[in-house]
Design a protein around this motif. Structure first.
Motif, PDB file in Angstrom:
ATOM      1  N   GLN B  53       0.850  -1.424  -0.013  1.00 43.57           N
ATOM      2  CA  GLN B  53       0.113  -0.078  -0.160  1.00 43.57           C
ATOM      3  C   GLN B  53       1.022   1.081  -0.440  1.00 43.57           C
ATOM      4  OE1 GLN B  53      -4.518   0.233   2.280  1.00 43.57           O
ATOM      5  NE2 GLN B  53      -2.265   1.266   3.668  1.00 43.57           N
ATOM      6  N   LYS B  54       2.042   0.832   0.771  1.00 47.12           N
ATOM      7  CA  LYS B  54       2.728   2.602   0.622  1.00 47.12           C
ATOM      8  C   LYS B  54       3.540   2.613  -0.391  1.00 47.12           C
ATOM      9  CE  LYS B  54       6.216   3.135   3.967  1.00 47.12           C
ATOM     10  NZ  LYS B  54       7.169   3.430   4.857  1.00 47.12           N
ATOM     11  N   ASN B  55       4.001   0.902  -1.376  1.00 52.16           N
ATOM     12  CA  ASN B  55       4.965   1.391  -2.577  1.00 52.16           C
ATOM     13  C   ASN B  55       3.792   2.285  -3.380  1.00 52.16           C
ATOM     14  OD1 ASN B  55       6.850  -0.017  -1.447  1.00 52.16           O
ATOM     15  ND2 ASN B  55       6.290  -1.876  -2.018  1.00 52.16           N
ATOM     16  N   VAL B  56       2.541   1.485  -3.507  1.00 56.93           N
ATOM     17  CA  VAL B  56       1.399   2.296  -4.171  1.00 56.93           C
ATOM     18  C   VAL B  56       1.754   3.774  -3.845  1.00 56.93           C
ATOM     19  CG1 VAL B  56      -0.975   2.623  -5.605  1.00 56.93           C
ATOM     20  CG2 VAL B  56       0.394   0.374  -4.497  1.00 56.93           C
ATOM     21  N   ARG B  57       1.625   4.649  -3.142  1.00 57.18           N
ATOM     22  CA  ARG B  57       0.955   5.899  -2.750  1.00 57.18           C
ATOM     23  C   ARG B  57       2.281   6.598  -2.618  1.00 57.18           C
ATOM     24  NH1 ARG B  57      -2.931   6.901   1.264  1.00 57.18           N
ATOM     25  NH2 ARG B  57      -1.860   9.091   1.028  1.00 57.18           N
ATOM     26  N   SER B  58       3.286   5.687  -2.922  1.00 55.49           N
ATOM     27  CA  SER B  58       4.824   7.041  -2.874  1.00 55.49           C
ATOM     28  C   SER B  58       5.172   7.256  -4.088  1.00 55.49           C
ATOM     29  CB  SER B  58       6.252   5.324  -2.652  1.00 55.49           C
ATOM     30  OG  SER B  58       5.977   4.274  -3.658  1.00 55.49           O
ATOM     31  N   PHE B  59       5.093   7.115  -5.120  1.00 56.93           N
ATOM     32  CA  PHE B  59       5.155   7.605  -6.195  1.00 56.93           C
ATOM     33  C   PHE B  59       4.200   8.969  -6.461  1.00 56.93           C
ATOM     34  CE2 PHE B  59       2.965   8.553 -10.629  1.00 56.93           C
ATOM     35  CZ  PHE B  59       4.325   9.663 -11.116  1.00 56.93           C
ATOM     36  N   PHE B  60       3.241   9.055  -5.907  1.00 58.35           N
ATOM     37  CA  PHE B  60       1.753  10.322  -5.409  1.00 58.35           C
ATOM     38  C   PHE B  60       2.883  11.146  -4.835  1.00 58.35           C
ATOM     39  CE2 PHE B  60      -0.889   7.127  -8.181  1.00 58.35           C
ATOM     40  CZ  PHE B  60      -1.120   8.481  -9.163  1.00 58.35           C
ATOM     41  N   ASN B  61       2.966  10.355  -4.010  1.00 58.77           N
ATOM     42  CA  ASN B  61       3.894  11.007  -2.215  1.00 58.77           C
ATOM     43  C   ASN B  61       5.124  11.525  -3.343  1.00 58.77           C
ATOM     44  OD1 ASN B  61       2.974   9.288   0.246  1.00 58.77           O
ATOM     45  ND2 ASN B  61       1.764  10.266  -0.584  1.00 58.77           N
TER      46      ASN B  61
END
Lengths: 161, 222
Positions: B53-61
């Motif tokens: 979940q964190k990996n998916v969010r990381s690009f947008f973060n």
């Protein structure tokens, strides 16, 4: 804007500017809850919150706390989302206070006891993950653009096979 | 009523829609009518879910943290692609680049460029929807999975055989959880693992109580 002198209030683990950015952010959280409880509105408070949390996230990242910066942003994203529903935000004051407290403890563990940090981090990840699961399953409302096929496509690209 | 004990890889692929593995995991769920996992699988699944979940969010973060830095008023898809090209390498660069188009088409629309505030808002909404989607999938999965009773036997002989087949510690525990459940269950239990090492290792140990051992190649991706 917060005009009072900001003093760092957690163990000194970051540069002074980053420490001050974090203290400003925490003071802003208290200010928002205080305003909401008195039913007062302040123009641009949501933007101020966004700028404040992004400022600290950038500083954390620049100082090598990239991983922690993502976790911090995940907590702030929920808070930012709920700012559009003030009554719900007040109802979840304890929810957010617990999360920010857990994040404080994680940062402190990073500087104070590196040997225990990995297990502490796993513990934090599980705790924060459970809280996010609760938030995104029971509280958050999908946007008008919510489309499972598009979200699957984005997820596919970002996770790969 | 066909019953199966599932491993973590299959469940992660089911929840996150990871290309062909997702379709295979759906096929596995369609094949059986009752699904089991142990507390070891639950723990590993939770840990891997939150990391993914964190990996998916990381690009947008990363994008959010970068956005104000160039200090520009308008943003175009090209700016996001440039960000991906400058900040990532190899596979991650391609993955980030490819995610820009579906994001822009859905959350921005036909505009060729948008103001910073609109860009900020589009990313926030996309991040929220991504989190809602994956957490809803997780909650649904938890509602249909049944937890097996806690295993009390260590099965040292079988554990050694699995180890000699190259099955890792965590996967051995999970295989033994399934084995223990299958031995004590009146109806036949299949073991389904999408982890190649675990699947091949378990296949080569004849003492396991499973009715059948299946891997990702036993299920269709369509």
């Amino acid at each position: 804007m917060i005009n009072e002198v900001i003093k760092p209030d957690i163990p000194y683990i970051l540069s002074e500017t980053t420490q001050i950015a974090y203290s400003k952010f925490k003071a802003l959280i208290q200010k928002i809850f205080s305003l909401l409880k008195r039913n007062k509105k302040e123009k641009n408070i949501k933007e101020e919150f966004y700028d404040s949390y992004m400022d600290f996230a950038r500083k954390l990242d620049e100082e090598g706390f990239k991983n922690e910066s993502y976790d911090y942003m995940a907590i702030c994203a929920m808070y930012y989302d709920l700012m559009d529903r003030p009554a719900e935000l007040i109802n979840h004051e304890g929810f957010f206070n617990d999360l920010f407290k857990a994040f404080d403890e994680l940062l402190s563990a990073k500087i104070n006891n590196l040997k225990e940090y990995d297990s502490k981090y796993d513990e934090f990840l599980l705790y924060c993950g459970k809280m996010q699961q609760y938030y995104y399953t029971h509280i958050a409302i999908p946007s008008e653009y919510y489309d499972r096929d598009v979200l699957n496509e984005i997820t596919n690209h970002l996770l790969g096979d | 009523m066909d019953k199966a004990f599932f491993d973590t890889c299959l469940l992660i692929a089911y929840v996150f829609s990871i290309n062909s593995l997702h379709l295979k995991s759906e096929s596995a769920f369609n094949h059986y009518s009752e699904y089991f996992w142990s507390s070891n699988v639950v723990e590993e699944f939770d840990r891997r879910f939150y990391k993914k979940q964190k990996n998916v969010r990381s690009f947008f973060n990363d994008l959010e943290r970068y956005l104000e830095s160039p200090n520009q008023e308008f943003y175009r898809p090209h700016d996001l692609i440039n960000f991906a090209l400058k900040n990532y390498t190899d596979r991650k660069k391609d993955d980030a680049k490819s995610s820009v188009e579906p994001f822009w088409n859905r959350y921005v629309g036909f505009e060729s460029q948008i103001l910073f505030d609109a860009m900020k808002n589009a990313i926030s909404l996309c991040l929220k929807d991504l989190s809602i989607d994956s957490n809803r999938n997780k909650s649904f999965l938890e509602s249909i999975m049944q937890t097996t009773p806690q295993r009390t036997d260590d099965y040292p002989d079988i554990d050694l055989m699995l180890k000699s087949q190259g099955v890792k510690d965590a996967d051995r525990s999970i295989t033994l959880d399934g084995h223990d459940f299958a031995c004590n269950c009146k109806s036949p239990i299949d073991f389904v693992s999408f982890d190649d090492e675990c699947y091949i290792g378990a296949k080569n140990v004849e003492l396991l109580c499973f009715n059948s051992i299946k891997g990702k190649y036993d299920f269709n991706a369509s």
